[in-house]
Scaffold this motif. Structure first.
Motif, PDB file in Angstrom:
ATOM      1  N   LYS A 223      21.489  76.365  27.993  1.00 20.15           N
ATOM      2  CA  LYS A 223      20.727  75.509  27.094  1.00 20.15           C
ATOM      3  C   LYS A 223      19.746  76.362  26.278  1.00 20.15           C
ATOM      4  O   LYS A 223      19.320  77.418  26.721  1.00 20.15           O
ATOM      5  CB  LYS A 223      19.949  74.454  27.888  1.00 20.15           C
ATOM      6  N   TRP A 224      19.401  75.827  25.080  1.00 24.50           N
ATOM      7  CA  TRP A 224      18.491  76.591  24.228  1.00 24.50           C
ATOM      8  C   TRP A 224      17.146  76.840  24.908  1.00 24.50           C
ATOM      9  O   TRP A 224      16.555  77.915  24.762  1.00 24.50           O
ATOM     10  CB  TRP A 224      18.273  75.885  22.890  1.00 24.50           C
ATOM     11  N   GLU A 225      16.644  75.861  25.657  1.00 24.46           N
ATOM     12  CA  GLU A 225      15.370  76.053  26.329  1.00 24.46           C
ATOM     13  C   GLU A 225      15.420  77.243  27.276  1.00 24.46           C
ATOM     14  O   GLU A 225      14.463  78.029  27.386  1.00 24.46           O
ATOM     15  CB  GLU A 225      14.991  74.777  27.114  1.00 24.46           C
ATOM     16  N   ASP A 226      16.562  77.420  27.953  1.00 24.65           N
ATOM     17  CA  ASP A 226      16.707  78.548  28.875  1.00 24.65           C
ATOM     18  C   ASP A 226      16.823  79.875  28.106  1.00 24.65           C
ATOM     19  O   ASP A 226      16.281  80.906  28.529  1.00 24.65           O
ATOM     20  CB  ASP A 226      17.945  78.353  29.762  1.00 24.65           C
ATOM     21  N   ILE A 227      17.530  79.840  26.981  1.00 27.91           N
ATOM     22  CA  ILE A 227      17.680  81.057  26.166  1.00 27.91           C
ATOM     23  C   ILE A 227      16.318  81.494  25.634  1.00 27.91           C
ATOM     24  O   ILE A 227      15.981  82.683  25.645  1.00 27.91           O
ATOM     25  CB  ILE A 227      18.664  80.805  25.012  1.00 27.91           C
ATOM     26  N   GLU A 228      15.541  80.515  25.187  1.00 31.36           N
ATOM     27  CA  GLU A 228      14.203  80.835  24.675  1.00 31.36           C
ATOM     28  C   GLU A 228      13.337  81.448  25.773  1.00 31.36           C
ATOM     29  O   GLU A 228      12.589  82.405  25.536  1.00 31.36           O
ATOM     30  CB  GLU A 228      13.556  79.566  24.129  1.00 31.36           C
ATOM     31  N   LYS A 229      13.455  80.911  26.984  1.00 31.49           N
ATOM     32  CA  LYS A 229      12.686  81.470  28.103  1.00 31.49           C
ATOM     33  C   LYS A 229      13.142  82.892  28.417  1.00 31.49           C
ATOM     34  O   LYS A 229      12.327  83.753  28.772  1.00 31.49           O
ATOM     35  CB  LYS A 229      12.841  80.584  29.339  1.00 31.49           C
ATOM     36  N   MET A 230      14.453  83.149  28.300  1.00 29.91           N
ATOM     37  CA  MET A 230      14.952  84.516  28.515  1.00 29.91           C
ATOM     38  C   MET A 230      14.303  85.489  27.533  1.00 29.91           C
ATOM     39  O   MET A 230      13.898  86.598  27.911  1.00 29.91           O
ATOM     40  CB  MET A 230      16.473  84.549  28.341  1.00 29.91           C
ATOM     41  N   MET A 231      14.206  85.080  26.271  1.00 37.03           N
ATOM     42  CA  MET A 231      13.578  85.950  25.266  1.00 37.03           C
ATOM     43  C   MET A 231      12.115  86.184  25.588  1.00 37.03           C
ATOM     44  O   MET A 231      11.618  87.311  25.498  1.00 37.03           O
ATOM     45  CB  MET A 231      13.730  85.335  23.865  1.00 37.03           C
ATOM     46  N   MET A 232      11.412  85.117  25.975  1.00 32.06           N
ATOM     47  CA  MET A 232       9.992  85.258  26.303  1.00 32.06           C
ATOM     48  C   MET A 232       9.804  86.151  27.537  1.00 32.06           C
ATOM     49  O   MET A 232       8.874  86.965  27.593  1.00 32.06           O
ATOM     50  CB  MET A 232       9.357  83.886  26.561  1.00 32.06           C
ATOM     51  N   ASP A 233      10.689  86.000  28.517  1.00 31.67           N
ATOM     52  CA  ASP A 233      10.605  86.848  29.704  1.00 31.67           C
ATOM     53  C   ASP A 233      10.826  88.316  29.340  1.00 31.67           C
ATOM     54  O   ASP A 233      10.177  89.211  29.883  1.00 31.67           O
ATOM     55  CB  ASP A 233      11.643  86.414  30.746  1.00 31.67           C
ATOM     56  N   GLY A 234      11.761  88.554  28.423  1.00 30.56           N
ATOM     57  CA  GLY A 234      12.006  89.924  27.979  1.00 30.56           C
ATOM     58  C   GLY A 234      10.792  90.514  27.295  1.00 30.56           C
ATOM     59  O   GLY A 234      10.406  91.664  27.560  1.00 30.56           O
ATOM     60  N   ILE A 235      10.157  89.731  26.416  1.00 30.09           N
ATOM     61  CA  ILE A 235       8.965  90.206  25.707  1.00 30.09           C
ATOM     62  C   ILE A 235       7.827  90.454  26.693  1.00 30.09           C
ATOM     63  O   ILE A 235       7.093  91.441  26.575  1.00 30.09           O
ATOM     64  CB  ILE A 235       8.541  89.180  24.638  1.00 30.09           C
ATOM     65  N   TYR A 236       7.709  89.580  27.693  1.00 27.95           N
ATOM     66  CA  TYR A 236       6.631  89.723  28.677  1.00 27.95           C
ATOM     67  C   TYR A 236       6.700  91.075  29.387  1.00 27.95           C
ATOM     68  O   TYR A 236       5.679  91.695  29.670  1.00 27.95           O
ATOM     69  CB  TYR A 236       6.697  88.586  29.702  1.00 27.95           C
ATOM     70  N   LYS A 237       7.918  91.539  29.654  1.00 20.65           N
ATOM     71  CA  LYS A 237       8.082  92.814  30.350  1.00 20.65           C
ATOM     72  C   LYS A 237       7.558  93.990  29.528  1.00 20.65           C
ATOM     73  O   LYS A 237       7.259  95.052  30.081  1.00 20.65           O
ATOM     74  CB  LYS A 237       9.558  93.038  30.686  1.00 20.65           C
ATOM     75  N   ALA A 238       7.459  93.809  28.224  1.00 17.78           N
ATOM     76  CA  ALA A 238       7.002  94.902  27.354  1.00 17.78           C
ATOM     77  C   ALA A 238       5.567  94.704  26.879  1.00 17.78           C
ATOM     78  O   ALA A 238       5.080  95.489  26.072  1.00 17.78           O
ATOM     79  CB  ALA A 238       7.923  95.023  26.140  1.00 17.78           C
TER      80      ALA A 238
END
Length: 484
Positions: free
Chosen positions: A50-65
């Motif tokens: 789902k798009w909500e999950d994809i958006e969270k994946m992107m935010m999680d990726g940014i958080y790591k950096a």
């Protein structure tokens, strides 16, 4: 779990988009990389997310950096403050004093190393000091390829080791460690490589230079333009070397990166207020910390009236840099790259590709070697050094953790291969930049770019000997440990 061919579609699409955008149209990497993010998101939707999950994946990726993003911003402030305070000009000034015809190649190596360490940019070093040194080399009758090789070796040494460098901050962000642990992990293989380079260029200098008169006017002119005692614009004093010493000591005492670099900012501001009373005040510190250093109108007038056009351009290009806004290009690149990496991780697309590749790695040293090979292939197929750090970094981060290796082992491999080998690929953005800047082709200088060739080899060798392998507690790696 996605199938291997589905993950490969995303990666191949990214390669194709980057190749078209960068090589054919000469675009910056950011927008082509964002198109790659869109492809990864479409594949994620196809896989049923789902798009909500994809958006969270992107935010999680940014958080790591986020830590590295904060460091990049602080480093931007530091560069602006250090140039205004005379710290960077002092480092360059003393570096120029090393120039002498009989040790031309070693002096070139050291000058570019100091400049790149001080500014954190290999491109800026090559486009300024490198251009001047190429001219000096021609005047001395030196082989242009050898001169360019010494310039590159010094420039990439500084770019690789300087905490001010964007790649030095990007690599640990991708691996999941901090910049200080990353720098310390690189010290041994880099020191071995650098010593070999000094010996190599020392032998070249002895065999190439046969005495005679040398035109050192460009070097003298540039050095004098820095020193107010010779009609320049900065007060040069050895005490101005104190801020970088403070940062180095902070690293040695294991102070975290953000307070360590911040300490360097305040130290630079203090010595600047003391030694540059006419140029440095709280207002300029605030302004240059935000926008980057720039010469005042009076300084520009003085430099234009006293310098040749080439030296004036070199000086302004090299020193008018830094600031928070000056780092936004790297910050944006990091955010977009981590959006892509977050989707690839969250949808397990990286995992299925790594599962195929890791069959080739039977131990930690083999994993380091495989990482470096992947970085080199990335530089050849996705011709941008940032991508050669981002994609392999996210591909192998989990595998290093599973093998019980500290993330700095991965970040050292990324920097030891991804950053330096970009200059050896003619169609890579770095190879194209060097060709256009130094007016020399990759085949001409590549045989003499000793640091760029040796660094991945020495780094892999140190891993095979076990010298640079660390466990998750950052202690010498003795046996495979399962991740907790």
């Amino acid at each position: 779990m996605p199938k291997v061919w589905e993950a490969l579609i995303t990666l191949v699409a990214l390669v194709a988009i980057l190749a078209v955008g960068i090589v054919i149209y000469g675009a910056d990497v950011h927008v082509p990389m964002f198109v790659g993010v869109c492809v990864a998101a479409i594949m994620a939707l196809y896989l049923g997310h789902k798009w909500e999950d994809i958006e969270k994946m992107m935010m999680d990726g940014i958080y790591k950096a986020l830590q590295s993003i904060c460091i990049l911003i602080i480093v931007g402030i530091l560069i602006g403050v250090w140039v205004n305070a005379g710290v960077v000009p002092t480092m360059i000034y003393y570096g120029l004093q090393l120039m002498h015809p009989t040790i031309f190649f070693i002096a070139t190596l050291l000058i570019c190393s100091i400049t790149s360490l001080a500014t954190g940019t290999s491109w800026g070093t090559m486009g300024t000091m490198g251009v001047a040194l190429m001219g000096i080399g021609f005047g001395l009758g030196m082989n242009p390829g050898m001169t360019a090789g010494a310039i590159l070796s010094g420039a990439y040494f500084g770019d690789k080791m300087s905490p001010l460098s964007d790649t030095t901050n990007l690599a640990p962000a991708m691996a999941g460690t901090d910049v200080m642990s990353h720098v310390k992990a690189m010290m041994l293989p880099t020191a071995i490589t650098y010593v070999i380079c000094i010996i190599f260029f020392g032998v070249l200098g002895v065999t190439q230079y046969h005495g005679g008169d040398a035109d050192m006017s460009r070097v003298t002119e540039f050095a004098n333009a820095l020193n107010i005692a010779h009609g320049g614009v900065f007060h040069i004093n050895p005490i101005l070397l104190l801020p970088p010493v403070i940062v180095i000591v902070a690293v040695a005492m294991k102070m975290p990166a953000i307070p360590g670099i911040t300490l360097g900012i305040f130290a630079g501001a203090i010595v600047g207020l003391i030694f540059q009373p006419g140029n440095c005040d709280p207002g300029t510190l605030f302004s240059f910390g935000m926008n980057g250093f720039s010469f005042s109108d009076d300084m520009h007038a003085l430099l234009q009236s006293s310098l040749s056009a080439e030296t004036y351009e070199t000086m302004t290009t090299l020193l008018e840099s830094g600031g928070i806004l000056g780092m936004m290009n790297s910050v944006a690149m990091t955010i977009i790259a981590m959006m892509f990496g977050g989707i690839m991780e969250g949808t397990h697309q990286l995992e299925v590709v790594v599962n195929q590749l890791k069959k080739l790695a039977k131990g930690p040293a083999a994993l380091v070697t495989l990482t470096e090979i992947t970085c080199v292939l990335s530089n050849m197929t996705m011709p941008e050094q940032y991508i050669s750090i981002v994609v392999p970094g996210r591909m192998y981060a989990e595998e290093y953790r599973k093998m019980g290796l500290h993330p700095s082992v991965l970040s050292s491999a990324l920097e030891g291969a991804g950053t330096v080998t970009s200059a050896l690929v003619p169609w890579n953005t770095c190879g194209v930049y060097i060709r256009d800047t130094l007016s020399i082709t990759v085949p001409e200088y590549a045989p003499f770019a000793m640091f760029n060739w040796l660094m991945p080899v020495i780094n892999a060798a140190c891993a095979w000997f076990g010298w640079t392998l660390k466990d998750m507690d950052n202690k010498p790696y003795k046996k495979r440990k399962a991740a907790v």
